[in-house]
Design an enzyme around this catalytic site. Structure first.
Site, short mmCIF file in Angstrom:
data_model
loop_
_atom_site.label_atom_id
_atom_site.label_comp_id
_atom_site.label_asym_id
_atom_site.label_seq_id
_atom_site.Cartn_x
_atom_site.Cartn_y
_atom_site.Cartn_z
N THR A 62 0.84 -1.20 0.00
CA THR A 62 0.00 0.00 0.00
C THR A 62 0.87 1.25 0.00
O THR A 62 2.09 1.16 -0.21
CB THR A 62 -1.02 -0.07 1.18
OG1 THR A 62 -1.94 1.01 1.03
CG2 THR A 62 -0.36 -0.01 2.55
N LYS A 66 3.56 1.36 -3.83
CA LYS A 66 3.00 0.59 -4.96
C LYS A 66 3.86 0.68 -6.22
O LYS A 66 3.81 -0.20 -7.07
CB LYS A 66 1.57 1.05 -5.26
CG LYS A 66 0.57 0.61 -4.20
CD LYS A 66 -0.84 0.97 -4.61
CE LYS A 66 -1.80 0.68 -3.47
NZ LYS A 66 -3.19 0.96 -3.82
N ASP A 102 -6.48 -3.38 -7.81
CA ASP A 102 -7.29 -2.21 -7.42
C ASP A 102 -8.42 -1.91 -8.41
O ASP A 102 -9.58 -1.77 -8.01
CB ASP A 102 -6.40 -0.96 -7.30
CG ASP A 102 -5.56 -0.96 -6.02
OD1 ASP A 102 -5.98 -1.60 -5.04
OD2 ASP A 102 -4.50 -0.30 -6.02
N ALA A 132 -4.43 5.22 -8.12
CA ALA A 132 -5.74 4.59 -8.05
C ALA A 132 -6.54 4.88 -9.33
O ALA A 132 -7.20 4.00 -9.88
CB ALA A 132 -6.50 5.10 -6.83
N ILE A 220 -13.86 6.46 -3.93
CA ILE A 220 -13.04 5.35 -3.41
C ILE A 220 -12.60 5.62 -1.97
O ILE A 220 -12.06 4.73 -1.33
CB ILE A 220 -11.84 5.01 -4.32
CG1 ILE A 220 -10.78 6.09 -4.29
CG2 ILE A 220 -12.29 4.74 -5.74
CD1 ILE A 220 -9.43 5.56 -4.78
N GLY A 243 -16.87 3.57 -1.00
CA GLY A 243 -15.50 3.12 -1.28
C GLY A 243 -15.09 1.81 -0.62
O GLY A 243 -14.17 1.15 -1.10
P1 ATR Z 1 -2.95 7.60 -5.30
O1 ATR Z 1 -1.80 6.78 -5.78
O2 ATR Z 1 -3.47 7.19 -3.95
O3 ATR Z 1 -4.03 7.74 -6.31
P2 ATR Z 1 -1.52 10.04 -5.86
O4 ATR Z 1 -0.76 9.32 -6.92
O5 ATR Z 1 -0.75 10.91 -4.95
O6 ATR Z 1 -2.34 9.05 -4.97
O7 ATR Z 1 -2.67 10.89 -6.61
C1 ATR Z 1 -3.46 11.75 -5.94
C2 ATR Z 1 -4.57 12.31 -6.84
O8 ATR Z 1 -5.34 13.19 -6.02
C3 ATR Z 1 -4.09 13.18 -8.01
O9 ATR Z 1 -5.05 13.13 -9.04
C4 ATR Z 1 -4.07 14.58 -7.37
O10 ATR Z 1 -4.14 15.64 -8.29
P3 ATR Z 1 -2.78 16.22 -8.99
O11 ATR Z 1 -2.38 15.20 -10.01
O12 ATR Z 1 -3.20 17.50 -9.59
O13 ATR Z 1 -1.78 16.36 -7.88
C5 ATR Z 1 -5.32 14.52 -6.56
N1 ATR Z 1 -5.37 15.46 -5.43
C6 ATR Z 1 -4.82 15.28 -4.21
N2 ATR Z 1 -5.10 16.34 -3.42
C7 ATR Z 1 -5.87 17.19 -4.17
C8 ATR Z 1 -6.50 18.46 -3.91
N3 ATR Z 1 -6.41 19.05 -2.72
N4 ATR Z 1 -7.22 19.01 -4.91
C9 ATR Z 1 -7.34 18.42 -6.10
N5 ATR Z 1 -6.76 17.22 -6.41
C10 ATR Z 1 -6.04 16.62 -5.45
#
Ligand code: ATR
Length: 282
Positions: A62, A66, A102, A132, A220, A243
């Site tokens: 996790t 990943k 996933d 995800a 989710i 989720g």
């Molecule tokens: P995971 O692997 O769990 O999906 P991640 O790779 O860090 O986590 O991706 C996080 C996602 O949440 C991305 O789409 C991110 O947007 P950006 O690509 O623009 O960074 C989005 N995200 C996280 N916090 C956010 C926020 N406060 N507002 C808008 N989008 C957010």
């Protein structure tokens, strides 16, 4: 035989995976343990070395590992390789093989709740472009979903997801504002970011003002079970998918890889809901 399963992540101490997998083992009257290896980044390599020595039969991966796990594996199945992320590792003839359950877990969760909906007739909005989102997007492509748009804060990151597209899938990249405006066009909306997760449970990534009342809105995030996003969807008359179902079914798919068996994971859904509700602050 007695199975030895585990989870590597950080933080991971409060994971629901031991609860889920112990119930799967019980359901099948199999012996085994599921141990959490909460591992800070500087101990990742040494923990994996210890897990090799222990000859663990299978483990979940996790956040935040990943992607990092890939270089420690002997083989990666084509689906996980394409997504670039692994959440399940299985020891097969002495080799560590990586998988990603996933996206398929999400699809199974959706089908259990909405058996009459067909992906091959849907226009979908995927919100987010992280790990995800990639898994879910690719799984939707493999279900022959004709149209899956992606809305993300970073347009660049969303563009990169087009590598996962097939020639049959139409995908437009949208800003979050554009997605809000076009919302009434979608049959299904899936929120894949961590926005809205406790303790920031008042937050919502975008407004659902224009959501179609026949649409299914999925999140989710499972803590809280009913996010602000899903609450708004319900208030506007839309259908929802929580989720925790994805969490359960991705775990079921991991278990099925490890044990070469078929579970009745749906039988555990209600009990899992009760368990999560019991943990939520009132
Ligand atoms: P995971 O692997 O769990 O999906 P991640 O790779 O860090 O986590 O991706 C996080 C996602 O949440 C991305 O789409 C991110 O947007 P950006 O690509 O623009 O960074 C989005 N995200 C996280 N916090 C956010 C926020 N406060 N507002 C808008 N989008 C957010």
């Amino acid at each position: 035989m007695s199975y030895f399963f585990g989870l590597v992540g950080y933080p991971a101490a409060h994971s629901r995976s031991p609860w889920i997998h112990n119930h799967f083992l019980d359901q099948q009257q199999k012996q085994g343990i599921y141990r959490v290896f909460e591992t800070p980044p500087d101990e990742f390599a040494s923990t994996l070395k210890a897990m090799r020595t222990l000859q663990i039969d299978g483990f979940n991966v996790t956040v935040p590992y990943k992607e990092r796990i890939l270089s420690f594996l002997d083989e990666v199945d084509p689906y996980a390789k394409m997504i670039g992320a692994v959440n399940t590792v299985h020891l097969e003839n002495g080799k560590w093989i990586g998988y990603n359950t996933d996206g398929k877990g999400f699809i199974r969760s959706f089908k259990e709740s909405y058996p009459r909906h067909s992906f091959s007739e849907m226009k979908v909005l995927c919100i987010g472009a992280g790990g995800a989102a990639k898994g879910i997007y690719r799984a939707l492509v493999e279900e022959n979903t004709p149209s899956v748009d992606i809305a993300n804060r970073s347009q660049q990151r969303a563009q990169e997801m087009l590598d996962l597209k097939s020639s049959e899938t139409n995908t437009s990249i949208l800003t979050l504002e554009e997605a809000e405006e076009k919302m009434s066009e979608y049959d299904m909306i899936v929120q894949t970011t961590s926005v809205g997760m406790a303790p920031n449970d008042k937050e919502s990534i975008l407004s659902l003002t224009h959501v179609h009342p026949d649409a299914v809105v999925c999140d989710i995030v499972y803590r809280p079970m009913e996010t602000a996003f899903l609450k708004e969807a319900k208030e506007r008359g839309a259908h929802v998918l929580y989720g925790h179902g994805m969490l359960l079914y991705q775990a079921a798919l991991s278990y099925e890889i490890w044990t070469s068996s078929v579970l009745k994971a749906e039988l555990l859904l209600e009990k899992f809901e009760q368990q999560l509700k019991g943990e939520e602050p009132c």
